[in-house]
Design an enzyme around this catalytic site. Sequence first.
Site, PDB file in Angstrom:
ATOM      1  N   HIS A 187      18.985  60.499  65.153  1.00 38.68           N
ATOM      2  CA  HIS A 187      20.289  59.825  65.148  1.00 38.68           C
ATOM      3  C   HIS A 187      20.350  58.896  66.362  1.00 38.68           C
ATOM      4  O   HIS A 187      19.987  59.306  67.465  1.00 38.68           O
ATOM      5  CB  HIS A 187      21.394  60.874  65.233  1.00 38.68           C
ATOM      6  CG  HIS A 187      22.770  60.332  65.021  1.00 38.68           C
ATOM      7  ND1 HIS A 187      23.437  59.589  65.969  1.00 38.68           N
ATOM      8  CD2 HIS A 187      23.610  60.431  63.956  1.00 38.68           C
ATOM      9  CE1 HIS A 187      24.628  59.251  65.485  1.00 38.68           C
ATOM     10  NE2 HIS A 187      24.755  59.748  64.278  1.00 38.68           N
ATOM     11  N   ASP A 195      29.993  60.004  56.839  1.00 37.89           N
ATOM     12  CA  ASP A 195      30.177  60.125  58.285  1.00 37.89           C
ATOM     13  C   ASP A 195      31.631  60.415  58.623  1.00 37.89           C
ATOM     14  O   ASP A 195      32.215  61.296  58.025  1.00 37.89           O
ATOM     15  CB  ASP A 195      29.634  58.883  58.989  1.00 37.89           C
ATOM     16  CG  ASP A 195      29.198  59.203  60.415  1.00 37.89           C
ATOM     17  OD1 ASP A 195      29.062  60.384  60.738  1.00 37.89           O
ATOM     18  OD2 ASP A 195      29.002  58.277  61.210  1.00 37.89           O
ATOM     19  N   TYR A 247      36.525  64.437  61.121  1.00 35.38           N
ATOM     20  CA  TYR A 247      35.936  65.297  60.098  1.00 35.38           C
ATOM     21  C   TYR A 247      36.944  65.952  59.162  1.00 35.38           C
ATOM     22  O   TYR A 247      36.745  67.079  58.716  1.00 35.38           O
ATOM     23  CB  TYR A 247      35.012  66.331  60.746  1.00 35.38           C
ATOM     24  CG  TYR A 247      33.695  65.699  61.166  1.00 35.38           C
ATOM     25  CD1 TYR A 247      32.695  65.486  60.223  1.00 35.38           C
ATOM     26  CD2 TYR A 247      33.487  65.256  62.467  1.00 35.38           C
ATOM     27  CE1 TYR A 247      31.511  64.874  60.570  1.00 35.38           C
ATOM     28  CE2 TYR A 247      32.300  64.640  62.826  1.00 35.38           C
ATOM     29  CZ  TYR A 247      31.316  64.458  61.869  1.00 35.38           C
ATOM     30  OH  TYR A 247      30.135  63.840  62.210  1.00 35.38           O
TER      31      TYR A 247
END
Length: 351
Positions: free
Chosen positions: A197, A309, A323
């Site tokens: 990442h 994402d 989230y």
Amino acid sequence: MKMTFRWYGASDPVSLEYIRQIPGMDGIVSAVYDIPVGEVWPVENIQKLKQTIESHGLKFEVIESVPVHEDIKLGKPSRDRLIANYAQTLRNLAQCGLKVVCYNFMPVFDWTRTTLSMPLPDGSNTLAFSVAEVAQIDPDQGISLPGWDSSYTPAELKALLAEYAPIDEETLWAHLSYFLHGIIPTASEVGIKMAMHPDDPPRPIFGLPRIIKNRADLQRLLAIIDTPANGLTLCSGSLGADCNNDIVELVREFAGRGRIHFAHLRNVKVNAAGDFHETSHKSSDGSLDMGQIVRAYFEAGFEGYVRPDHGRMIWGETGKPGYGLYDRALGAVYLNGLWEGIEKAKQEQAQ
Ligand code: DNO
């Protein structure tokens, strides 16, 4: 592309029951959260997680993340034991059918933001980063950042930052190379694809080096061991926080080479100074053209995993910033819609 959704395990307020109801959702991205960083993930823990996920009709093929212990990034003598543990975790994951492992090599802090709830004109809230605000923080006086306040005590953080004082970018690259030479042969052998990442945001912070920020860094990373197991999580929002990064070009190049195993798709509104806030996925809301990015994946024949994402907090939802269920679900549907539109148009052209 295979659509996935990140799930933080049994304590996640977003349930697997709800995730399953998102149209076009294939699988879950998760991790074993109850084993300390650096220790081996036992097969039983991985199996249990997999069974829970699969019992909800979802696949479990991607881990985000197996964290890299700070001692490995610092190049301490304990790294050999920790790297051997990491390799054993990869073996155990492969044994349970996992295919891709997302990880990062950011010292001390993973993703950093200066606010977790910037209000947007439509009444939603989002994550944001201000270069000036970060510049005002004196690490010697302690660092207080949303999302990180509880990760280290001020004394622990001070000690860790002091350990990093002699680590410049080249030293960090050397430590990354040592790590990769320790784990990529195992990953290749057992059929796991490692997916680095990028740094978020893609700039050094608090004097800590960050080395996965742009095209040249991605090329250098892949060249350390030029094999498919040494691959990328291409995060549009992380790299897109630097307007010099052309995400469409990066997708063309690295998906074209078969080295993107996991795509993180999110949009950001960014300015030339590097300030940014996260937006909905829709192209017209942010600085990134999601349609062109998805097209680049399609045209590269991308068959890897993707996830929407982060999302904004909308419709009164509370919970882990970035989230929640709702905006990420909208993102997944939007991305699937873009893909289907491109696919159908190509089919019609071919007739
Ligand atoms: C943020 C995430 C990152 C990512 C790690 C991968 O929302 O994208 O925390 O999981 O950097 O190791």
